[in-house]
Scaffold this active site. Structure first.
Site, mmCIF file in Angstrom:
data_model
loop_
_atom_site.group_PDB
_atom_site.id
_atom_site.type_symbol
_atom_site.label_atom_id
_atom_site.label_comp_id
_atom_site.label_asym_id
_atom_site.label_seq_id
_atom_site.Cartn_x
_atom_site.Cartn_y
_atom_site.Cartn_z
ATOM 1 N N ASN A 185 39.866 40.271 31.831
ATOM 2 C CA ASN A 185 38.983 39.862 32.702
ATOM 3 C C ASN A 185 37.220 40.329 32.064
ATOM 4 O OD1 ASN A 185 37.003 38.517 34.614
ATOM 5 N ND2 ASN A 185 37.876 39.687 36.118
ATOM 6 N N TRP A 186 36.798 39.487 31.294
ATOM 7 C CA TRP A 186 35.443 39.885 30.829
ATOM 8 C C TRP A 186 34.305 39.596 31.859
ATOM 9 C CZ3 TRP A 186 34.898 36.879 25.476
ATOM 10 C CH2 TRP A 186 36.134 37.105 24.477
ATOM 11 N N LYS A 187 34.576 39.023 33.102
ATOM 12 C CA LYS A 187 33.489 38.891 34.006
ATOM 13 C C LYS A 187 32.416 38.192 33.302
ATOM 14 C CE LYS A 187 35.422 42.823 36.301
ATOM 15 N NZ LYS A 187 35.418 43.787 37.613
ATOM 16 N N HIS A 226 39.708 36.753 43.089
ATOM 17 C CA HIS A 226 38.990 38.301 42.787
ATOM 18 C C HIS A 226 38.003 38.686 43.514
ATOM 19 C CE1 HIS A 226 36.996 41.070 40.253
ATOM 20 N NE2 HIS A 226 38.156 41.198 39.574
ATOM 21 N N GLU A 256 35.469 40.215 43.516
ATOM 22 C CA GLU A 256 34.095 40.133 43.495
ATOM 23 C C GLU A 256 33.629 38.303 43.952
ATOM 24 O OE1 GLU A 256 33.792 41.042 39.163
ATOM 25 O OE2 GLU A 256 34.214 42.967 39.818
ATOM 26 N N GLU A 287 44.687 44.594 43.230
ATOM 27 C CA GLU A 287 43.343 45.332 42.871
ATOM 28 C C GLU A 287 42.848 45.917 44.004
ATOM 29 O OE1 GLU A 287 41.790 43.784 38.747
ATOM 30 O OE2 GLU A 287 41.292 42.295 40.189
ATOM 31 N N GLY A 328 35.913 48.842 38.558
ATOM 32 C CA GLY A 328 34.624 49.172 37.916
ATOM 33 C C GLY A 328 34.300 50.602 38.454
ATOM 34 N N SER A 342 40.193 49.881 37.082
ATOM 35 C CA SER A 342 39.648 50.940 36.283
ATOM 36 C C SER A 342 41.003 51.342 35.384
ATOM 37 C CB SER A 342 39.336 52.167 36.994
ATOM 38 O OG SER A 342 37.939 51.893 37.675
ATOM 39 N N GLY A 376 39.366 44.835 33.520
ATOM 40 C CA GLY A 376 38.043 44.458 33.386
ATOM 41 C C GLY A 376 37.113 45.002 32.306
ATOM 42 N N GLY A 377 36.502 46.074 32.383
ATOM 43 C CA GLY A 377 35.716 46.605 31.535
ATOM 44 C C GLY A 377 36.248 47.246 30.178
HETATM 45 P P1 PGA Z 1 37.963 47.152 36.056
HETATM 46 O O1 PGA Z 1 37.983 45.878 36.476
HETATM 47 O O2 PGA Z 1 38.820 47.385 34.963
HETATM 48 O O3 PGA Z 1 36.608 47.264 35.399
HETATM 49 O O4 PGA Z 1 38.021 48.357 37.150
HETATM 50 C C1 PGA Z 1 39.041 45.043 37.043
HETATM 51 C C2 PGA Z 1 38.955 43.653 37.525
HETATM 52 O O5 PGA Z 1 38.002 43.558 38.047
HETATM 53 O O6 PGA Z 1 40.199 42.951 37.260
#
Ligand code: PGA
Length: 255
Positions: free
Chosen positions: A14-16, A99, A101, A170, A176, A216, A237-238
């Site tokens: 997930n590049w966000k 998600h 966010e 999650e 993050g 993470s 994510g990251g």
């Molecule tokens: P992260 O994000 O790996 O940067 O913690 C995970 C996600 O939001 O799916």
């Protein structure tokens, strides 16, 4: 593993809201070169909506699938700025729904996830339903109640668990932050999700459903999750913005 048919691991990147167009193209080309022909793990790339078409073009014919990070539930109309599920057909194979966010930055409710889930299924796309508890909910011993509420809300009115659906567990406190859940905790929570699905639907479909851990995940901790019987992949994510890290994470899930 409890299911009769082994669950093929699925890893999402997930590049966000990251990457310029040039960065997205470079990363897509890099990923294609790294992953083309990789067997034993399904890899799904979730770029920003602006690059979905580019991703579909640059990954076309490869083993990498493209997913959207969000969707609106109406098929079309006066909804400025939104993208509908029918519009994604032909570009994205899957859609992330709920998600953290979306829920906590944009105020999406369980009812919204239910509407989005229906829209995605109606369009013939695969939903990846994200759920997870806040830090204070975890500390207050409310994790199971929160997961149950989110799943019950998302599946309101459903008679059966959609066969292609993936659940991403999650914990919000792990996203993050660098504070990843331990493999034991991820296993326990993913098994909890499976038990809730079995109760809400039936044991067979719950056992067939793939459940990811997210929060993470990195190249160093992925193997721990891959060893868990109820963790069928990860949502990253990251670390998905770095081709080498993302490749190492995906390879950790190849049996
Ligand atoms: P992260 O994000 O790996 O940067 O913690 C995970 C996600 O939001 O799916």
């Amino acid at each position: 593993m409890t299911s009769a048919t082994p669950r093929v691991p699925i890893v999402g990147g997930n590049w966000k809201m990251n990457t310029t167009r040039a960065e997205a193209h470079a990363l897509l080309r890099d990923l294609r070169a790294r992953f083309d022909g990789l067997r034993g793990v399904e890899v799904v790339i979730c770029p920003p909506a602006a690059w979905l078409g580019d991703a579909a073009d640059l990954l076309g014919g490869s083993s990498l699938a493209v997913a959207a990070q969000n969707v609106y539930w109406e098929p079309k109309g006066a909804f400025t700025g939104e993208v509908s599920a029918p519009m994604l057909v032909g570009t994205a194979a899957a859609v992330l729904i709920g998600h953290s966010e979306r829920r906590h930055v944009f105020g999406e409710t369980d009812e919204d996830t239910n509407r989005k889930l229906r829209a995605v299924l109606d369009a013939g796309l695969r939903p990846v339903l994200a759920i997870g508890e806040l830090r204070e909910e975890a500390e207050g011993g409310r994790t199971e109640a929160v997961l149950r509420r989110q799943l019950t809300g998302a599946f309101e009115g459903f008679d059966a668990l959609p066969p292609d659906l993936v659940v991403a567990y999650e914990p919000v406190w792990a996203i993050g932050t660098g504070l990843a859940a331990t493999a034991d905790d991820a296993q326990e929570r993913c098994a909890m999700v499976r038990a809730i699905l079995a109760e809400r639907f039936d044991r067979t479909s719950a056992d067939a459903c793939r459940i990811q851990y997210g929060g993470s995940v990195n190249a160093g901790n992925a193997a721990g999750y891959a060893a868990c019987p109820d963790v069928d992949g990860v949502l990253v994510g990251g670390a998905s913005l770095d081709g080498a890290s993302f490749e190492a994470i995906c390879r950790a899930f190849v049996a």
